[in-house]
Design a protein around this motif. Structure first.
Motif, PDB file in Angstrom:
ATOM      1  N   LEU A  50      18.513 -29.391 -63.276  1.00 14.41           N
ATOM      2  CA  LEU A  50      19.125 -28.595 -62.205  1.00 14.41           C
ATOM      3  C   LEU A  50      20.633 -28.541 -62.406  1.00 14.41           C
ATOM      4  N   ASP A  51      21.246 -27.537 -61.794  1.00 17.43           N
ATOM      5  CA  ASP A  51      22.692 -27.397 -61.833  1.00 17.43           C
ATOM      6  C   ASP A  51      23.331 -28.213 -60.714  1.00 17.43           C
ATOM      7  N   GLN A  52      24.610 -28.513 -60.902  1.00 13.16           N
ATOM      8  CA  GLN A  52      25.385 -29.195 -59.868  1.00 13.16           C
ATOM      9  C   GLN A  52      25.276 -28.413 -58.561  1.00 13.16           C
ATOM     10  N   ASP A  53      25.108 -29.121 -57.460  1.00  7.33           N
ATOM     11  CA  ASP A  53      25.025 -28.585 -56.095  1.00  7.33           C
ATOM     12  C   ASP A  53      23.687 -27.932 -55.745  1.00  7.33           C
ATOM     13  N   GLU A  54      22.703 -27.935 -56.669  1.00  8.19           N
ATOM     14  CA  GLU A  54      21.373 -27.444 -56.313  1.00  8.19           C
ATOM     15  C   GLU A  54      20.657 -28.490 -55.467  1.00  8.19           C
ATOM     16  N   VAL A  55      19.720 -28.040 -54.634  1.00  8.44           N
ATOM     17  CA  VAL A  55      18.928 -28.956 -53.812  1.00  8.44           C
ATOM     18  C   VAL A  55      17.909 -29.665 -54.710  1.00  8.44           C
ATOM     19  N   PHE A  56      17.914 -31.011 -54.654  1.00  7.79           N
ATOM     20  CA  PHE A  56      16.950 -31.765 -55.463  1.00  7.79           C
ATOM     21  C   PHE A  56      15.871 -32.427 -54.618  1.00  7.79           C
ATOM     22  N   GLY A  57      16.022 -32.395 -53.307  1.00  2.67           N
ATOM     23  CA  GLY A  57      15.036 -33.012 -52.433  1.00  2.67           C
ATOM     24  C   GLY A  57      15.479 -32.941 -50.987  1.00  2.67           C
ATOM     25  N   LYS A  63      14.783 -37.204 -36.114  1.00  4.48           N
ATOM     26  CA  LYS A  63      15.129 -35.984 -35.391  1.00  4.48           C
ATOM     27  C   LYS A  63      15.520 -34.797 -36.279  1.00  4.48           C
ATOM     28  N   THR A  64      15.610 -34.975 -37.603  1.00  5.66           N
ATOM     29  CA  THR A  64      16.107 -33.884 -38.437  1.00  5.66           C
ATOM     30  C   THR A  64      15.640 -34.028 -39.882  1.00  5.66           C
ATOM     31  N   VAL A  65      15.723 -32.930 -40.618  1.00  3.93           N
ATOM     32  CA  VAL A  65      15.481 -32.932 -42.061  1.00  3.93           C
ATOM     33  C   VAL A  65      16.744 -32.402 -42.720  1.00  3.93           C
ATOM     34  N   SER A  66      17.181 -33.053 -43.783  1.00  3.67           N
ATOM     35  CA  SER A  66      18.415 -32.658 -44.445  1.00  3.67           C
ATOM     36  C   SER A  66      18.170 -32.491 -45.941  1.00  3.67           C
ATOM     37  N   ASP A  67      18.735 -31.424 -46.510  1.00  2.00           N
ATOM     38  CA  ASP A  67      18.652 -31.211 -47.953  1.00  2.00           C
ATOM     39  C   ASP A  67      19.525 -32.216 -48.684  1.00  2.00           C
ATOM     40  N   LEU A  68      19.124 -32.544 -49.906  1.00  4.72           N
ATOM     41  CA  LEU A  68      19.894 -33.407 -50.796  1.00  4.72           C
ATOM     42  C   LEU A  68      20.398 -32.549 -51.944  1.00  4.72           C
ATOM     43  N   PHE A  69      21.705 -32.601 -52.203  1.00  8.03           N
ATOM     44  CA  PHE A  69      22.327 -31.752 -53.219  1.00  8.03           C
ATOM     45  C   PHE A  69      22.694 -32.569 -54.447  1.00  8.03           C
ATOM     46  N   LEU A  70      22.393 -32.027 -55.618  1.00  4.89           N
ATOM     47  CA  LEU A  70      22.667 -32.720 -56.871  1.00  4.89           C
ATOM     48  C   LEU A  70      24.174 -32.781 -57.119  1.00  4.89           C
ATOM     49  N   PRO A  71      24.736 -33.991 -57.235  1.00  9.02           N
ATOM     50  CA  PRO A  71      26.184 -34.106 -57.418  1.00  9.02           C
ATOM     51  C   PRO A  71      26.666 -33.722 -58.815  1.00  9.02           C
ATOM     52  N   LEU A  72      25.765 -33.805 -59.787  1.00  6.87           N
ATOM     53  CA  LEU A  72      26.091 -33.477 -61.181  1.00  6.87           C
ATOM     54  C   LEU A  72      24.886 -32.778 -61.801  1.00  6.87           C
ATOM     55  N   GLY A  73      25.139 -31.757 -62.604  1.00 10.05           N
ATOM     56  CA  GLY A  73      24.039 -31.079 -63.268  1.00 10.05           C
ATOM     57  C   GLY A  73      23.377 -31.980 -64.290  1.00 10.05           C
ATOM     58  N   GLY A  74      22.067 -31.812 -64.445  1.00 17.26           N
ATOM     59  CA  GLY A  74      21.353 -32.588 -65.446  1.00 17.26           C
ATOM     60  C   GLY A  74      19.881 -32.698 -65.129  1.00 17.26           C
ATOM     61  N   GLU A  75      19.190 -33.506 -65.928  1.00 15.68           N
ATOM     62  CA  GLU A  75      17.752 -33.710 -65.768  1.00 15.68           C
ATOM     63  C   GLU A  75      17.491 -34.915 -64.875  1.00 15.68           C
ATOM     64  N   ILE A  76      16.636 -34.717 -63.883  1.00 16.18           N
ATOM     65  CA  ILE A  76      16.263 -35.812 -63.000  1.00 16.18           C
ATOM     66  C   ILE A  76      15.207 -36.642 -63.737  1.00 16.18           C
ATOM     67  N   VAL A 111      32.087 -34.910 -63.627  1.00 16.41           N
ATOM     68  CA  VAL A 111      32.434 -36.135 -62.903  1.00 16.41           C
ATOM     69  C   VAL A 111      33.804 -35.988 -62.249  1.00 16.41           C
ATOM     70  N   ASP A 112      34.702 -35.239 -62.899  1.00 11.45           N
ATOM     71  CA  ASP A 112      36.050 -35.055 -62.360  1.00 11.45           C
ATOM     72  C   ASP A 112      36.056 -34.301 -61.039  1.00 11.45           C
ATOM     73  N   SER A 113      34.958 -33.595 -60.709  1.00 14.85           N
ATOM     74  CA  SER A 113      34.896 -32.846 -59.451  1.00 14.85           C
ATOM     75  C   SER A 113      34.453 -33.713 -58.277  1.00 14.85           C
ATOM     76  N   LEU A 114      34.027 -34.946 -58.550  1.00 16.86           N
ATOM     77  CA  LEU A 114      33.584 -35.842 -57.484  1.00 16.86           C
ATOM     78  C   LEU A 114      34.779 -36.497 -56.795  1.00 16.86           C
ATOM     79  N   LEU A 115      34.533 -36.995 -55.593  1.00 19.24           N
ATOM     80  CA  LEU A 115      35.587 -37.617 -54.799  1.00 19.24           C
ATOM     81  C   LEU A 115      35.692 -39.110 -55.099  1.00 19.24           C
TER      82      LEU A 115
END
Length: 126
Positions: A50-57, A63-76, A111-115
């Motif tokens: 998947l690409d960076q920022d795509e939903v991986f799960g 009370k809620t469901v939240s998407d999980l976004f891939l912080p870095l592109g690559g193979e899970i 990695v440089d785009s992470l906080l």
């Protein structure tokens, strides 16, 4: 608020631990507190690239469901199977046993785009 200095963070409240070209990903202490009691973690993207920022799960709380976004592109390459029977590990040990996936990073420059921990503290007002 627990925000380890040795990790990287995203604006979507994921944490990232990097060893070589493999990243371990979970949600932050702040995120799990905001969500409340976590009852289910779903990752159907194992072995996918998947690409960076795509939903991986998704993570489901009472009370809620939240998407999980891939912080870095690559193979899970791995999913924390303990979460299938003990999703509450995300609440009790967000930075340890509550990790969610491992990624084989496709572009280490991302990695440089992470906080940093300081930037993440500023983001959440800690």
């Amino acid at each position: 608020m627990n925000i380890p200095a040795n990790l990287k963070y995203t604006k979507d409240h994921e944490w990232v631990s990097i060893e070589g070209d493999v990243a371990t990903v979970g949600i932050t202490d702040f995120a799990q507190k905001e969500l409340g009691d976590i009852v289910y973690v779903e990752v159907e993207t194992l072995d996918q690239t998947l690409d960076q920022d795509e939903v991986f799960g998704t993570v489901e709380a009472v009370k809620t469901v939240s998407d999980l976004f891939l912080p870095l592109g690559g193979e899970i390459i791995e999913f924390n199977e303990e979460l299938e029977t003990e999703p509450e590990l995300v609440n009790t040990d967000a930075y340890g046993k509550g990790w969610m996936i491992k990624i084989k990073i496709s572009d280490l420059a991302q990695v440089d785009s992470l906080l940093s921990d300081e930037q993440y503290k500023e983001l959440i007002g800690a």
